[in-house]
Design a protein around this motif. Structure first.
Motif, PDB file in Angstrom:
ATOM      1  N   LYS A 126       0.786  -1.236   0.000  1.00  0.00           N
ATOM      2  CA  LYS A 126       0.000   0.000   0.000  1.00  0.00           C
ATOM      3  C   LYS A 126       0.816   1.284   0.000  1.00  0.00           C
ATOM      4  CE  LYS A 126      -4.598  -0.892   1.346  1.00  0.00           C
ATOM      5  NZ  LYS A 126      -5.778  -0.165   1.766  1.00  0.00           N
ATOM      6  N   ASP A 127       2.013   1.225   0.563  1.00  0.00           N
ATOM      7  CA  ASP A 127       2.700   2.480   0.859  1.00  0.00           C
ATOM      8  C   ASP A 127       3.291   3.183  -0.373  1.00  0.00           C
ATOM      9  OD1 ASP A 127       3.046   3.818   3.512  1.00  0.00           O
ATOM     10  OD2 ASP A 127       3.253   1.746   4.162  1.00  0.00           O
ATOM     11  N   ASN A 128       3.549   2.438  -1.438  1.00  0.00           N
ATOM     12  CA  ASN A 128       4.096   3.054  -2.664  1.00  0.00           C
ATOM     13  C   ASN A 128       5.429   3.766  -2.466  1.00  0.00           C
ATOM     14  OD1 ASN A 128       2.260   2.511  -4.796  1.00  0.00           O
ATOM     15  ND2 ASN A 128       0.770   3.810  -3.711  1.00  0.00           N
ATOM     16  N   SER A 189      -7.748  -2.700  10.346  1.00  0.00           N
ATOM     17  CA  SER A 189      -6.401  -2.436   9.839  1.00  0.00           C
ATOM     18  C   SER A 189      -6.370  -2.442   8.315  1.00  0.00           C
ATOM     19  CB  SER A 189      -5.454  -3.504  10.366  1.00  0.00           C
ATOM     20  OG  SER A 189      -4.284  -3.507   9.603  1.00  0.00           O
ATOM     21  N   PRO A 190      -5.751  -1.422   7.697  1.00  0.00           N
ATOM     22  CA  PRO A 190      -5.627  -1.441   6.237  1.00  0.00           C
ATOM     23  C   PRO A 190      -4.805  -2.626   5.726  1.00  0.00           C
ATOM     24  CG  PRO A 190      -4.391   0.409   7.191  1.00  0.00           C
ATOM     25  CD  PRO A 190      -5.182  -0.209   8.303  1.00  0.00           C
ATOM     26  N   CYS A 191      -4.035  -3.260   6.602  1.00  0.00           N
ATOM     27  CA  CYS A 191      -3.275  -4.462   6.180  1.00  0.00           C
ATOM     28  C   CYS A 191      -4.220  -5.546   5.643  1.00  0.00           C
ATOM     29  CB  CYS A 191      -2.512  -5.058   7.365  1.00  0.00           C
ATOM     30  SG  CYS A 191      -1.205  -4.025   7.979  1.00  0.00           S
ATOM     31  N   LEU A 192      -5.431  -5.597   6.206  1.00  0.00           N
ATOM     32  CA  LEU A 192      -6.351  -6.675   5.846  1.00  0.00           C
ATOM     33  C   LEU A 192      -6.828  -6.567   4.392  1.00  0.00           C
ATOM     34  CD1 LEU A 192      -8.406  -6.828   9.179  1.00  0.00           C
ATOM     35  CD2 LEU A 192      -6.475  -8.252   8.490  1.00  0.00           C
ATOM     36  N   ASP A 193      -6.621  -5.390   3.790  1.00  0.00           N
ATOM     37  CA  ASP A 193      -6.973  -5.211   2.368  1.00  0.00           C
ATOM     38  C   ASP A 193      -5.892  -5.750   1.445  1.00  0.00           C
ATOM     39  OD1 ASP A 193      -9.134  -3.796   3.266  1.00  0.00           O
ATOM     40  OD2 ASP A 193      -8.254  -1.816   2.888  1.00  0.00           O
ATOM     41  N   VAL A 194      -4.743  -6.101   2.001  1.00  0.00           N
ATOM     42  CA  VAL A 194      -3.609  -6.517   1.162  1.00  0.00           C
ATOM     43  C   VAL A 194      -3.627  -8.041   1.027  1.00  0.00           C
ATOM     44  CG1 VAL A 194      -1.073  -6.528   0.981  1.00  0.00           C
ATOM     45  CG2 VAL A 194      -2.260  -4.529   1.929  1.00  0.00           C
ATOM     46  N   THR A 252       0.977   5.024  20.924  1.00  0.00           N
ATOM     47  CA  THR A 252      -0.162   5.261  20.027  1.00  0.00           C
ATOM     48  C   THR A 252       0.297   5.490  18.595  1.00  0.00           C
ATOM     49  OG1 THR A 252      -2.267   6.447  19.852  1.00  0.00           O
ATOM     50  CG2 THR A 252      -0.315   7.806  20.243  1.00  0.00           C
ATOM     51  N   HIS A 253      -0.660   5.438  17.680  1.00  0.00           N
ATOM     52  CA  HIS A 253      -0.427   5.713  16.254  1.00  0.00           C
ATOM     53  C   HIS A 253      -1.674   6.435  15.755  1.00  0.00           C
ATOM     54  CE1 HIS A 253       0.496   3.922  11.980  1.00  0.00           C
ATOM     55  NE2 HIS A 253       0.696   5.219  12.055  1.00  0.00           N
ATOM     56  N   LEU A 254      -1.562   7.744  15.577  1.00  0.00           N
ATOM     57  CA  LEU A 254      -2.743   8.527  15.197  1.00  0.00           C
ATOM     58  C   LEU A 254      -2.997   8.432  13.691  1.00  0.00           C
ATOM     59  CD1 LEU A 254      -2.374  11.747  17.407  1.00  0.00           C
ATOM     60  CD2 LEU A 254      -3.398   9.531  17.978  1.00  0.00           C
ATOM     61  N   ALA A 256      -3.366   8.914   9.870  1.00  0.00           N
ATOM     62  CA  ALA A 256      -2.408   9.488   8.911  1.00  0.00           C
ATOM     63  C   ALA A 256      -3.105  10.436   7.927  1.00  0.00           C
ATOM     64  CB  ALA A 256      -1.734   8.353   8.139  1.00  0.00           C
ATOM     65  N   ARG A 257      -2.326  11.107   7.121  1.00  0.00           N
ATOM     66  CA  ARG A 257      -2.715  11.860   5.917  1.00  0.00           C
ATOM     67  C   ARG A 257      -3.152  13.291   6.190  1.00  0.00           C
ATOM     68  NH1 ARG A 257      -3.509   7.163   2.344  1.00  0.00           N
ATOM     69  NH2 ARG A 257      -3.565   5.455   3.821  1.00  0.00           N
ATOM     70  N   THR A 258      -2.892  14.120   5.139  1.00  0.00           N
ATOM     71  CA  THR A 258      -3.329  15.527   5.217  1.00  0.00           C
ATOM     72  C   THR A 258      -4.853  15.568   5.071  1.00  0.00           C
ATOM     73  OG1 THR A 258      -2.836  15.670   2.868  1.00  0.00           O
ATOM     74  CG2 THR A 258      -1.221  16.641   4.342  1.00  0.00           C
ATOM     75  N   GLY A 290       4.836   7.822  20.318  1.00  0.00           N
ATOM     76  CA  GLY A 290       3.895   7.599  19.231  1.00  0.00           C
ATOM     77  C   GLY A 290       4.336   8.142  17.896  1.00  0.00           C
ATOM     78  N   ASP A 291       3.698   7.543  16.885  1.00  0.00           N
ATOM     79  CA  ASP A 291       3.676   8.142  15.553  1.00  0.00           C
ATOM     80  C   ASP A 291       2.391   8.960  15.537  1.00  0.00           C
ATOM     81  OD1 ASP A 291       3.281   8.822  12.931  1.00  0.00           O
ATOM     82  OD2 ASP A 291       3.455   6.785  12.133  1.00  0.00           O
ATOM     83  N   PHE A 292       2.545  10.268  15.737  1.00  0.00           N
ATOM     84  CA  PHE A 292       1.380  11.163  15.825  1.00  0.00           C
ATOM     85  C   PHE A 292       0.900  11.593  14.443  1.00  0.00           C
ATOM     86  CE2 PHE A 292       0.686  12.499  20.331  1.00  0.00           C
ATOM     87  CZ  PHE A 292       1.575  11.606  20.909  1.00  0.00           C
ATOM     88  N   TRP A 331      11.290   9.740   6.287  1.00  0.00           N
ATOM     89  CA  TRP A 331      11.744  10.319   5.014  1.00  0.00           C
ATOM     90  C   TRP A 331      11.604   9.248   3.938  1.00  0.00           C
ATOM     91  CZ3 TRP A 331      16.724  13.784   4.961  1.00  0.00           C
ATOM     92  CH2 TRP A 331      16.722  14.570   3.783  1.00  0.00           C
ATOM     93  N   LYS A 332      10.688   9.505   3.010  1.00  0.00           N
ATOM     94  CA  LYS A 332      10.418   8.497   1.979  1.00  0.00           C
ATOM     95  C   LYS A 332      10.058   9.178   0.675  1.00  0.00           C
ATOM     96  CE  LYS A 332       6.409   8.543   4.736  1.00  0.00           C
ATOM     97  NZ  LYS A 332       6.145   7.973   6.045  1.00  0.00           N
ATOM     98  N   ILE A 333      10.047   8.383  -0.404  1.00  0.00           N
ATOM     99  CA  ILE A 333       9.632   8.909  -1.714  1.00  0.00           C
ATOM    100  C   ILE A 333       8.429   8.090  -2.176  1.00  0.00           C
ATOM    101  CG2 ILE A 333      10.315   9.390  -4.090  1.00  0.00           C
ATOM    102  CD1 ILE A 333      13.247   9.522  -3.072  1.00  0.00           C
ATOM    103  N   SER A 379      12.547   0.537   7.963  1.00  0.00           N
ATOM    104  CA  SER A 379      11.276   1.264   8.036  1.00  0.00           C
ATOM    105  C   SER A 379      11.420   2.637   7.400  1.00  0.00           C
ATOM    106  CB  SER A 379      10.864   1.416   9.503  1.00  0.00           C
ATOM    107  OG  SER A 379       9.701   2.213   9.618  1.00  0.00           O
ATOM    108  N   ASP A 380      10.284   3.237   7.078  1.00  0.00           N
ATOM    109  CA  ASP A 380      10.302   4.628   6.598  1.00  0.00           C
ATOM    110  C   ASP A 380      10.385   5.602   7.775  1.00  0.00           C
ATOM    111  OD1 ASP A 380       7.708   3.610   7.206  1.00  0.00           O
ATOM    112  OD2 ASP A 380       6.773   5.338   6.250  1.00  0.00           O
ATOM    113  N   HIS A 381      10.210   5.117   8.993  1.00  0.00           N
ATOM    114  CA  HIS A 381      10.350   5.939  10.205  1.00  0.00           C
ATOM    115  C   HIS A 381      11.624   5.545  10.937  1.00  0.00           C
ATOM    116  CE1 HIS A 381       6.128   7.599  10.530  1.00  0.00           C
ATOM    117  NE2 HIS A 381       5.953   6.648   9.619  1.00  0.00           N
TER     118      HIS A 381
END
Ligand SMILES: NC(=O)C1=CN([C@@H]2O[C@H](COP(=O)(O)OP(=O)(O)OC[C@H]3O[C@@H](n4cnc5c(N)ncnc54)[C@H](OP(=O)(O)O)[C@@H]3O)[C@@H](O)[C@H]2O)C=CC1
Ligand SMILES: [Mg+2]
Length: 394
Positions: A126-128, A189-194, A252-254, A256-258, A290-292, A331-333, A379-381
């Motif tokens: 999913k992460d591209n 979890s979005p993992c379940l879509d994969v 915690t993990h809040l 994501a996304r703008t 956390g990843d806020f 930091w990712k592309i 990881s990307d983090h």
């Protein structure tokens, strides 16, 4: 033991790194039957094996008692390094001494690691991460990079996000290293879509059983404006066995996304409210990892910085003035371009705790032009690691 070698072969490990991995891992099986290394082999081989059998809902299966035999961390580290021998070496990161801020204590500091380890299903599905070769994400090796990072810094407490290999990998191995673990999966979890996912991802909290006693534990499903959300937290009150001092640790993990800034802010308020109750109105010292998914300019960050829980963000102490967050923790592309953000934090009760040292971040040069994840970072983090000590009680 021979049975395990046969299992690995059945899973089609054919050439290159995988074949090398089998060779390295099978060596102690042939020559040191019954010793710690062969037991270790069986543990690592089992986790390698289970990741291939993703049709089975392994995340629902409790670990068998064999997994509870202790492992020597040095042996596990060597095993990981053997699996990773064809990859570039790990990056060197140093601890920055912040002891000017830290009272002298005869008790050892409490080392806390915060890390979004990147869910395997999201990384592959999913992460591209368009500049990350798919081979760099192979679980059999990426798992060893994650373990290597944990073993290199040996945290007393480990706060993880995006864990989708808790039951088949992290719980059995970290239990054998002396940790007690708790996992709280995301409800959807979005993992379940994969396809070929390994179950839902979620937050996990591990602490060393020889250092802490669990006093209480809460799995929290975060709400936003009274509505239940897909984000979670774990909060535990621990007692230090050396000093008998209690503190609360949360992960915690809040969302994501703008576009979700107000939602994150509401989730943060809900978490703060829960933590107010758990710490009896800030009486019990608190550490929140956390990843806020929020830059320091966002409302949720400001809520934490100005809360009546009296929290400070530990990584600010790495800046020259002690007031600025690091320039990035991820930091990712992606297809949309380069994403460099500060999203991960370790908050702590500034009156009750001090930060003795913090692990420096990777430099831009170390991260490299293709950014993260990569062949040498899983990881990307980035992981954040701090050593805390208690201030004198007033
Ligand atoms: N079946 C159902 O009824 C429901 C299913 N869902 C599923 O859950 C998903 C949303 O879940 P939610 O928890 O809100 O997810 P989030 O929006 O919080 O993101 C989920 C993951 O995606 C990563 N991510 C962030 N930005 C991007 C991006 N630009 N591209 C790809 N991945 C990114 C995040 O990583 P990081 O934090 O590292 O940035 C995070 O781990 C839906 O897409 C759906 O698949 C949701 C609700 C109901
Ligand atoms: Mg992610």
């Amino acid at each position: 033991m021979l049975y395990l070698v046969a299992e690995l072969d059945e899973n089609g490990r054919k050439a290159g790194k995988e074949a090398a991995c089998v060779t390295v891992l099978s060596f102690p099986v042939v020559y040191s039957m019954g010793n710690g290394t062969s037991r270790l082999y069986s543990a690592l081989a089992k986790t390698l094996n289970s990741s291939a059998a993703s049709q089975h809902p392994e995340y629902l299966v409790a670990p068998d008692p064999e997994h509870l035999e202790p492992i020597d961390p040095k042996e596990l580290l060597e095993e990981c390094r053997a699996v990773l021998h064809t990859r570039p070496p790990r990056f060197q990161r140093d601890f920055v001494d912040l002891r000017a801020d830290c009272p002298s204590s005869h008790h050892p500091p409490i080392r806390v690691m915060q890390w979004n380890i990147l869910a395997q299903a999201l990384g592959e599905g999913k992460d591209n991460f368009v500049q990350c070769p798919i081979e760099a994400l192979k679980w059999e090796e990426r798992k060893c990079l994650i373990l290597e990072e944990i073993l290199a810094y040996q945290p007393d407490i480990l706060c993880l996000q995006e864990v989708d290999h808790y039951f088949d990998t992290f719980h059995p191995l970290l239990s054998r290293l002396g940790y007690q673990g708790t996992f709280f999966p995301k409800p959807w979890s979005p993992c379940l879509d994969v396809e070929h996912n390994n179950g839902p991802d979620g937050c996990a909290l591990f602490f060393l059983q020889n250092r802490f006693k669990l006093v209480n534990s809460a799995n929290i499903r975060l709400t936003a404006m009274t509505l239940k959300t897909n984000q979670v937290a774990i909060a535990q009150t621990l007692e230090c066995k050396e000093s008998s001092r209690q503190f609360c640790i949360a992960v915690t993990h809040l969302k994501a996304r703008t576009g979700w800034e107000r939602f994150r802010s509401a989730q943060g308020c809900d978490l703060l409210q829960n933590l107010q109750n758990i710490t009896q109105g800030a009486k019990i010292p608190l550490i929140v990892c956390g990843d806020f998914n929020a830059e320091p300019t966002e409302e949720v960050y400001k809520h934490f910085a100005s809360s009546s829980l009296n929290l400070n963000s530990a990584y600010k102490l790495l800046s020259a003035d002690g007031q600025s967050e690091p320039p990035y923790t991820t930091w990712k592309i992606r297809t949309s371009g380069e994403c460099r953000h500060t999203l991960d934090y370790i908050w702590y009760s500034k009156h009750a705790l001090s930060v003795c040292s913090a692990l420096d971040l990777l430099t831009e040069e170390q991260i490299g032009p293709n950014r993260l994840p990569s062949f040498n970072y899983p990881s990307d983090h980035l992981s954040l690691v701090c050593d805390f000590s208690f201030n004198e009680e007033p």
